[in-house]
Scaffold this motif. Structure first.
Motif, PDB file in Angstrom:
ATOM      1  N   VAL A 187       0.726  -1.071   0.019  1.00 46.88           N
ATOM      2  CA  VAL A 187      -0.074   0.136   0.279  1.00 46.88           C
ATOM      3  C   VAL A 187       0.836   1.230  -0.029  1.00 46.88           C
ATOM      4  CG1 VAL A 187      -1.968  -1.213   1.104  1.00 46.88           C
ATOM      5  CG2 VAL A 187      -0.345   0.046   2.339  1.00 46.88           C
ATOM      6  N   LYS A 188       0.126   2.421  -0.398  1.00 43.21           N
ATOM      7  CA  LYS A 188       1.151   3.587  -0.421  1.00 43.21           C
ATOM      8  C   LYS A 188      -0.073   4.781   0.220  1.00 43.21           C
ATOM      9  CE  LYS A 188       3.453   7.097  -3.288  1.00 43.21           C
ATOM     10  NZ  LYS A 188       4.092   7.248  -4.586  1.00 43.21           N
ATOM     11  N   LEU A 189       0.658   5.492   1.027  1.00 44.51           N
ATOM     12  CA  LEU A 189      -0.052   6.647   1.833  1.00 44.51           C
ATOM     13  C   LEU A 189      -0.126   7.854   0.827  1.00 44.51           C
ATOM     14  CD1 LEU A 189       0.045   7.502   5.481  1.00 44.51           C
ATOM     15  CD2 LEU A 189      -0.356   9.051   3.829  1.00 44.51           C
ATOM     16  N   HIS A 190      -1.115   8.239   0.489  1.00 52.76           N
ATOM     17  CA  HIS A 190      -1.160   9.567  -0.328  1.00 52.76           C
ATOM     18  C   HIS A 190      -1.489  10.729   0.250  1.00 52.76           C
ATOM     19  CE1 HIS A 190      -0.653   7.811  -4.234  1.00 52.76           C
ATOM     20  NE2 HIS A 190      -1.176   6.636  -3.920  1.00 52.76           N
ATOM     21  N   ARG A 191      -2.566  10.776   1.229  1.00 50.25           N
ATOM     22  CA  ARG A 191      -2.903  11.863   1.833  1.00 50.25           C
ATOM     23  C   ARG A 191      -3.362  11.777   3.145  1.00 50.25           C
ATOM     24  NH1 ARG A 191      -3.618  16.044  -1.569  1.00 50.25           N
ATOM     25  NH2 ARG A 191      -4.829  17.412  -0.302  1.00 50.25           N
ATOM     26  N   THR A 206       5.547   3.846   1.094  1.00 49.20           N
ATOM     27  CA  THR A 206       5.049   2.576   0.724  1.00 49.20           C
ATOM     28  C   THR A 206       5.246   1.544   1.699  1.00 49.20           C
ATOM     29  OG1 THR A 206       5.295   3.203  -1.616  1.00 49.20           O
ATOM     30  CG2 THR A 206       5.171   0.986  -1.192  1.00 49.20           C
ATOM     31  N   LEU A 207       4.304   0.759   1.982  1.00 45.90           N
ATOM     32  CA  LEU A 207       4.571  -0.312   3.165  1.00 45.90           C
ATOM     33  C   LEU A 207       4.165  -1.594   2.223  1.00 45.90           C
ATOM     34  CD1 LEU A 207       3.423   2.148   4.768  1.00 45.90           C
ATOM     35  CD2 LEU A 207       3.103   0.799   6.522  1.00 45.90           C
ATOM     36  N   GLN A 208       5.226  -2.455   2.310  1.00 44.39           N
ATOM     37  CA  GLN A 208       4.848  -4.070   2.087  1.00 44.39           C
ATOM     38  C   GLN A 208       4.357  -4.729   2.808  1.00 44.39           C
ATOM     39  OE1 GLN A 208       5.768  -4.909  -1.087  1.00 44.39           O
ATOM     40  NE2 GLN A 208       6.653  -2.833  -1.419  1.00 44.39           N
ATOM     41  N   PRO A 209       3.769  -5.930   2.397  1.00 45.93           N
ATOM     42  CA  PRO A 209       2.771  -6.740   3.628  1.00 45.93           C
ATOM     43  C   PRO A 209       3.604  -7.085   4.612  1.00 45.93           C
ATOM     44  CG  PRO A 209       2.587  -7.651   1.376  1.00 45.93           C
ATOM     45  CD  PRO A 209       3.583  -6.521   1.414  1.00 45.93           C
ATOM     46  N   GLY A 210       3.194  -6.771   6.144  1.00 47.39           N
ATOM     47  CA  GLY A 210       3.757  -6.960   7.522  1.00 47.39           C
ATOM     48  C   GLY A 210       4.661  -5.547   7.696  1.00 47.39           C
ATOM     49  N   GLU A 211       4.981  -4.806   6.670  1.00 45.03           N
ATOM     50  CA  GLU A 211       6.045  -3.706   6.951  1.00 45.03           C
ATOM     51  C   GLU A 211       5.272  -2.707   7.814  1.00 45.03           C
ATOM     52  OE1 GLU A 211       9.399  -1.754   4.581  1.00 45.03           O
ATOM     53  OE2 GLU A 211       7.454  -1.855   3.529  1.00 45.03           O
ATOM     54  N   ARG A 212       6.043  -1.901   8.764  1.00 47.03           N
ATOM     55  CA  ARG A 212       5.367  -0.782   9.394  1.00 47.03           C
ATOM     56  C   ARG A 212       6.219   0.413   9.085  1.00 47.03           C
ATOM     57  NH1 ARG A 212       5.732  -2.196  15.699  1.00 47.03           N
ATOM     58  NH2 ARG A 212       4.761  -3.875  15.033  1.00 47.03           N
ATOM     59  N   TYR A 213       5.777   1.714   9.259  1.00 47.42           N
ATOM     60  CA  TYR A 213       6.224   2.923   9.254  1.00 47.42           C
ATOM     61  C   TYR A 213       5.792   3.721  10.240  1.00 47.42           C
ATOM     62  CZ  TYR A 213       7.357   7.570   7.224  1.00 47.42           C
ATOM     63  OH  TYR A 213       7.812   8.635   6.984  1.00 47.42           O
ATOM     64  N   GLN A 214       6.711   4.556  10.814  1.00 47.68           N
ATOM     65  CA  GLN A 214       6.580   5.346  11.895  1.00 47.68           C
ATOM     66  C   GLN A 214       7.229   6.918  11.775  1.00 47.68           C
ATOM     67  OE1 GLN A 214       8.805   4.766  15.713  1.00 47.68           O
ATOM     68  NE2 GLN A 214       6.951   3.749  16.289  1.00 47.68           N
ATOM     69  N   TYR A 215       6.457   7.668  12.229  1.00 53.25           N
ATOM     70  CA  TYR A 215       6.906   9.086  12.135  1.00 53.25           C
ATOM     71  C   TYR A 215       6.222   9.636  13.503  1.00 53.25           C
ATOM     72  CZ  TYR A 215       2.126  10.753  10.649  1.00 53.25           C
ATOM     73  OH  TYR A 215       0.804  10.823  10.499  1.00 53.25           O
ATOM     74  N   VAL A 216       6.891  11.296  13.543  1.00 54.70           N
ATOM     75  CA  VAL A 216       6.597  11.934  14.629  1.00 54.70           C
ATOM     76  C   VAL A 216       6.319  13.207  14.043  1.00 54.70           C
ATOM     77  CG1 VAL A 216       7.342  13.171  16.848  1.00 54.70           C
ATOM     78  CG2 VAL A 216       7.968  10.658  16.251  1.00 54.70           C
ATOM     79  N   SER A 217       5.005  13.741  14.714  1.00 53.78           N
ATOM     80  CA  SER A 217       4.703  15.280  14.281  1.00 53.78           C
ATOM     81  C   SER A 217       4.352  16.096  15.230  1.00 53.78           C
ATOM     82  CB  SER A 217       3.767  14.986  13.224  1.00 53.78           C
ATOM     83  OG  SER A 217       3.190  16.244  12.374  1.00 53.78           O
ATOM     84  N   GLY A 218       3.693  17.082  15.260  1.00 54.46           N
ATOM     85  CA  GLY A 218       3.198  17.781  16.334  1.00 54.46           C
ATOM     86  C   GLY A 218       1.986  18.482  16.106  1.00 54.46           C
ATOM     87  N   CYS A 219       1.322  19.070  17.153  1.00 57.35           N
ATOM     88  CA  CYS A 219       0.067  19.765  17.246  1.00 57.35           C
ATOM     89  C   CYS A 219      -0.040  20.867  18.146  1.00 57.35           C
ATOM     90  CB  CYS A 219      -1.138  18.910  17.284  1.00 57.35           C
ATOM     91  SG  CYS A 219      -2.496  19.736  17.392  1.00 57.35           S
ATOM     92  N   ASN A 220      -0.308  22.239  17.904  1.00 53.92           N
ATOM     93  CA  ASN A 220      -0.482  23.034  18.949  1.00 53.92           C
ATOM     94  C   ASN A 220      -1.999  23.123  19.271  1.00 53.92           C
ATOM     95  OD1 ASN A 220      -0.856  24.242  16.453  1.00 53.92           O
ATOM     96  ND2 ASN A 220      -0.904  26.256  17.337  1.00 53.92           N
ATOM     97  N   LEU A 221      -2.187  23.491  20.649  1.00 55.70           N
ATOM     98  CA  LEU A 221      -3.524  23.888  21.030  1.00 55.70           C
ATOM     99  C   LEU A 221      -3.493  25.056  21.760  1.00 55.70           C
ATOM    100  CD1 LEU A 221      -4.430  20.264  22.804  1.00 55.70           C
ATOM    101  CD2 LEU A 221      -5.183  21.469  20.348  1.00 55.70           C
ATOM    102  N   ARG A 222      -4.763  25.723  21.811  1.00 50.17           N
ATOM    103  CA  ARG A 222      -5.011  27.018  22.706  1.00 50.17           C
ATOM    104  C   ARG A 222      -5.436  26.611  24.172  1.00 50.17           C
ATOM    105  NH1 ARG A 222      -2.311  30.944  21.353  1.00 50.17           N
ATOM    106  NH2 ARG A 222      -3.885  32.304  21.919  1.00 50.17           N
TER     107      ARG A 222
END
Length: 128
Positions: A45-49, A75-91
């Motif tokens: 699978v491929k993550l587009h949006r 793109t993730l092959q069967p059984g594969e994982r992808y990890q990332y870090v992002s952020g969010c600001n709150l008021r």
């Protein structure tokens, strides 16, 4: 940590308050989140949006939409994982996020949505 499997894709989320990047006196609270995406399907699978709903406890709702995650469309092959870090600001000191990833089955070229579970962002001192 929260996790959810939809369309054979498991999404897990961990959140972290970022006190060094926050300014409570000014009503600015920064959170980081780590997302792990795991492909449990028997096809690549491929993550587009991404499409996020950000709900602040002060009643503010925002939507964020765009290509990929942190500048990539993994793109993730069967059984594969992808990890990332992002952020969010709150008021405010508490909020939550949820959303969807638009992904593509690379074998038959069909697109599908994967649900990102609701996860909370809470300043630690609010939990006492």
């Amino acid at each position: 940590m929260v996790s959810k499997i939809s369309e054979g894709i498991e999404i897990s989320v961990e959140t972290f308050y970022q006190p060094d990047y926050s300014n409570p006196v000014s009503g600015e609270y920064m959170f980081a989140y780590r997302i792990t995406i795991e492909n449990h399907n028997n096809y690549p699978v491929k993550l587009h949006r991404r499409h996020w709903h950000i709900i602040d406890s002060n009643g503010t709702n925002r939507e964020v939409e765009g290509e990929g995650v942190v500048g990539v469309q993994p793109t993730l092959q069967p059984g594969e994982r992808y990890q990332y870090v992002s952020g969010c600001n709150l008021r405010s000191e508490m909020g939550k996020m949820h959303g969807t990833y638009l992904m593509e089955n690379l074998l038959n070229k069909t697109s599908f949505d994967v649900n990102i579970p609701v996860f909370e962002m809470i300043v630690p001192f609010k939990m006492n």
